[in-house]
Design a protein around this motif. Structure first.
Motif, PDB file in Angstrom:
ATOM      1  N   LYS A  79       0.832  -1.199   0.000  1.00 13.51           N
ATOM      2  CA  LYS A  79       0.000   0.000   0.000  1.00 13.51           C
ATOM      3  C   LYS A  79       0.874   1.259   0.000  1.00 13.51           C
ATOM      4  CE  LYS A  79      -4.370   1.199   0.473  1.00 13.51           C
ATOM      5  NZ  LYS A  79      -5.287   1.021  -0.627  1.00 13.51           N
ATOM      6  N   ALA A  80       1.946   1.253   0.799  1.00 14.12           N
ATOM      7  CA  ALA A  80       2.858   2.397   0.840  1.00 14.12           C
ATOM      8  C   ALA A  80       3.540   2.598  -0.510  1.00 14.12           C
ATOM      9  CB  ALA A  80       3.903   2.194   1.938  1.00 14.12           C
ATOM     10  N   ALA A  81       3.911   1.503  -1.165  1.00 18.82           N
ATOM     11  CA  ALA A  81       4.532   1.614  -2.490  1.00 18.82           C
ATOM     12  C   ALA A  81       3.548   2.211  -3.494  1.00 18.82           C
ATOM     13  CB  ALA A  81       5.013   0.245  -2.954  1.00 18.82           C
ATOM     14  N   ALA A  82       2.290   1.799  -3.418  1.00 20.96           N
ATOM     15  CA  ALA A  82       1.279   2.343  -4.326  1.00 20.96           C
ATOM     16  C   ALA A  82       1.071   3.835  -4.084  1.00 20.96           C
ATOM     17  CB  ALA A  82      -0.036   1.583  -4.155  1.00 20.96           C
ATOM     18  N   PHE A  83       0.989   4.244  -2.818  1.00 22.80           N
ATOM     19  CA  PHE A  83       0.844   5.667  -2.509  1.00 22.80           C
ATOM     20  C   PHE A  83       2.049   6.459  -2.978  1.00 22.80           C
ATOM     21  CE2 PHE A  83      -2.241   5.009   1.243  1.00 22.80           C
ATOM     22  CZ  PHE A  83      -3.329   5.170   0.407  1.00 22.80           C
ATOM     23  N   THR A  84       3.236   5.914  -2.785  1.00 22.34           N
ATOM     24  CA  THR A  84       4.456   6.594  -3.202  1.00 22.34           C
ATOM     25  C   THR A  84       4.461   6.805  -4.709  1.00 22.34           C
ATOM     26  OG1 THR A  84       5.665   5.632  -1.362  1.00 22.34           O
ATOM     27  CG2 THR A  84       6.967   6.482  -3.186  1.00 22.34           C
ATOM     28  N   LEU A  85       4.107   5.767  -5.453  1.00 27.14           N
ATOM     29  CA  LEU A  85       4.051   5.895  -6.909  1.00 27.14           C
ATOM     30  C   LEU A  85       3.017   6.934  -7.328  1.00 27.14           C
ATOM     31  CD1 LEU A  85       4.973   4.830  -9.704  1.00 27.14           C
ATOM     32  CD2 LEU A  85       3.031   3.275  -9.586  1.00 27.14           C
ATOM     33  N   ARG A  86       1.840   6.868  -6.736  1.00 24.45           N
ATOM     34  CA  ARG A  86       0.767   7.777  -7.117  1.00 24.45           C
ATOM     35  C   ARG A  86       1.149   9.230  -6.837  1.00 24.45           C
ATOM     36  NH1 ARG A  86      -3.742   5.780  -4.253  1.00 24.45           N
ATOM     37  NH2 ARG A  86      -3.844   4.245  -5.898  1.00 24.45           N
ATOM     38  N   TRP A  87       1.593   9.522  -5.619  1.00 30.46           N
ATOM     39  CA  TRP A  87       1.928  10.897  -5.254  1.00 30.46           C
ATOM     40  C   TRP A  87       3.215  11.359  -5.923  1.00 30.46           C
ATOM     41  CZ3 TRP A  87      -1.514  14.080  -3.537  1.00 30.46           C
ATOM     42  CH2 TRP A  87      -2.629  13.576  -2.874  1.00 30.46           C
ATOM     43  N   GLY A  88       4.143  10.444  -6.141  1.00 29.04           N
ATOM     44  CA  GLY A  88       5.377  10.793  -6.834  1.00 29.04           C
ATOM     45  C   GLY A  88       5.113  11.189  -8.278  1.00 29.04           C
ATOM     46  N   LEU A  89       4.263  10.425  -8.957  1.00 34.60           N
ATOM     47  CA  LEU A  89       3.912  10.768 -10.343  1.00 34.60           C
ATOM     48  C   LEU A  89       3.146  12.084 -10.411  1.00 34.60           C
ATOM     49  CD1 LEU A  89       2.932   7.311 -11.846  1.00 34.60           C
ATOM     50  CD2 LEU A  89       4.887   8.724 -12.443  1.00 34.60           C
ATOM     51  N   LEU A  90       2.283  12.312  -9.439  1.00 34.70           N
ATOM     52  CA  LEU A  90       1.546  13.578  -9.414  1.00 34.70           C
ATOM     53  C   LEU A  90       2.502  14.751  -9.203  1.00 34.70           C
ATOM     54  CD1 LEU A  90      -1.206  14.948  -9.505  1.00 34.70           C
ATOM     55  CD2 LEU A  90      -1.333  14.664  -7.033  1.00 34.70           C
ATOM     56  N   ALA A  91       3.458  14.615  -8.302  1.00 35.65           N
ATOM     57  CA  ALA A  91       4.436  15.679  -8.060  1.00 35.65           C
ATOM     58  C   ALA A  91       5.301  15.913  -9.295  1.00 35.65           C
ATOM     59  CB  ALA A  91       5.314  15.322  -6.856  1.00 35.65           C
ATOM     60  N   LEU A  92       5.693  14.833  -9.982  1.00 36.67           N
ATOM     61  CA  LEU A  92       6.477  14.985 -11.205  1.00 36.67           C
ATOM     62  C   LEU A  92       5.669  15.687 -12.289  1.00 36.67           C
ATOM     63  CD1 LEU A  92       8.343  11.559 -11.429  1.00 36.67           C
ATOM     64  CD2 LEU A  92       9.303  13.785 -10.845  1.00 36.67           C
ATOM     65  N   ALA A  93       4.385  15.377 -12.389  1.00 36.55           N
ATOM     66  CA  ALA A  93       3.536  16.031 -13.393  1.00 36.55           C
ATOM     67  C   ALA A  93       3.415  17.529 -13.104  1.00 36.55           C
ATOM     68  CB  ALA A  93       2.156  15.382 -13.420  1.00 36.55           C
ATOM     69  N   VAL A  94       3.256  17.890 -11.846  1.00 37.17           N
ATOM     70  CA  VAL A  94       3.198  19.312 -11.484  1.00 37.17           C
ATOM     71  C   VAL A  94       4.528  19.983 -11.813  1.00 37.17           C
ATOM     72  CG1 VAL A  94       3.055  20.890  -9.508  1.00 37.17           C
ATOM     73  CG2 VAL A  94       1.409  19.024  -9.736  1.00 37.17           C
ATOM     74  N   LEU A  95       5.626  19.289 -11.558  1.00 38.23           N
ATOM     75  CA  LEU A  95       6.943  19.836 -11.862  1.00 38.23           C
ATOM     76  C   LEU A  95       7.144  20.017 -13.368  1.00 38.23           C
ATOM     77  CD1 LEU A  95       9.513  20.809 -10.532  1.00 38.23           C
ATOM     78  CD2 LEU A  95      10.367  18.472 -10.591  1.00 38.23           C
ATOM     79  N   VAL A  96       6.587  19.127 -14.170  1.00 40.61           N
ATOM     80  CA  VAL A  96       6.664  19.273 -15.631  1.00 40.61           C
ATOM     81  C   VAL A  96       6.009  20.589 -16.048  1.00 40.61           C
ATOM     82  CG1 VAL A  96       5.721  18.395 -17.815  1.00 40.61           C
ATOM     83  CG2 VAL A  96       6.863  16.849 -16.247  1.00 40.61           C
ATOM     84  N   PHE A  97       4.822  20.855 -15.508  1.00 39.32           N
ATOM     85  CA  PHE A  97       4.135  22.107 -15.857  1.00 39.32           C
ATOM     86  C   PHE A  97       4.904  23.318 -15.345  1.00 39.32           C
ATOM     87  CE2 PHE A  97       0.425  19.249 -16.191  1.00 39.32           C
ATOM     88  CZ  PHE A  97       0.082  19.543 -17.509  1.00 39.32           C
ATOM     89  N   ALA A  98       5.447  23.223 -14.142  1.00 42.99           N
ATOM     90  CA  ALA A  98       6.207  24.345 -13.587  1.00 42.99           C
ATOM     91  C   ALA A  98       7.455  24.622 -14.428  1.00 42.99           C
ATOM     92  CB  ALA A  98       6.586  24.051 -12.139  1.00 42.99           C
ATOM     93  N   LEU A  99       8.150  23.589 -14.848  1.00 50.96           N
ATOM     94  CA  LEU A  99       9.337  23.771 -15.685  1.00 50.96           C
ATOM     95  C   LEU A  99       8.967  24.338 -17.049  1.00 50.96           C
ATOM     96  CD1 LEU A  99      11.317  20.516 -14.816  1.00 50.96           C
ATOM     97  CD2 LEU A  99      11.938  22.861 -14.211  1.00 50.96           C
ATOM     98  N   GLN A 100       7.842  23.909 -17.569  1.00 50.17           N
ATOM     99  CA  GLN A 100       7.374  24.418 -18.866  1.00 50.17           C
ATOM    100  C   GLN A 100       7.067  25.908 -18.756  1.00 50.17           C
ATOM    101  OE1 GLN A 100       7.488  22.324 -21.339  1.00 50.17           O
ATOM    102  NE2 GLN A 100       6.534  23.485 -22.953  1.00 50.17           N
TER     103      GLN A 100
END
Length: 133
Positions: A79-100
């Motif tokens: 469950k912790a691995a699933a949460f980490t993946l989910r929130w990590g991907l969301l943070a990376l997606a936000v960072l993609v927009f911020a870098l853009q």
């Protein structure tokens, strides 16, 4: 993998860590490698101590084996691995927009490709597990 092989692997990590740290201190490698070497030494020493305690303390070995095979602990780890993946991907997606928005298009593109690779890996693992179970 038996305990002797695991010990041999971590002794190898310990040696590689000491070599990296020494080469960095002597100036042959930069400071990045001293950090990697130090981390390898720390992890190897912790694991080797754990294996030493596992072989010498029967009570510790029984508790560690029980914890390793405990269904609740496995569920929580998954469950912790699933949460980490989910929130990590969301943070990376936000960072993609911020870098853009900041005009760093190369970094944004590379981070987007990393997200795609992670999603492809997730999908491949999902399909493999779906077929297996």
């Amino acid at each position: 993998m038996n305990l002797q092989k695991k010990i041999a692997i971590y002794v190898g990590f310990l040696i590689v860590g000491i070599v990296l740290f020494s080469l960095s201190l002597s100036g042959i490698l930069d400071s990045f490698w001293s950090g990697c070497g130090g981390a390898l030494v720390a992890v190897a020493l912790m694991r080797l101590y754990s294996y030493y305690k596992f072989t010498t303390d029967a009570e510790y070995a029984k508790a560690a084996t029980t914890n390793y095979h405990d269904e609740r602990n496995n569920y929580l780890a998954n469950k912790a691995a699933a949460f980490t993946l989910r929130w990590g991907l969301l943070a990376l997606a936000v960072l993609v927009f911020a870098l853009q928005i900041a005009g760093l298009r190369e970094y944004s593109t590379m981070l987007g490709l990393v997200i795609c690779a992670l999603l492809l890996c997730y999908y491949g693992c999902y399909m493999y597990l779906k077929k297996k179970y």
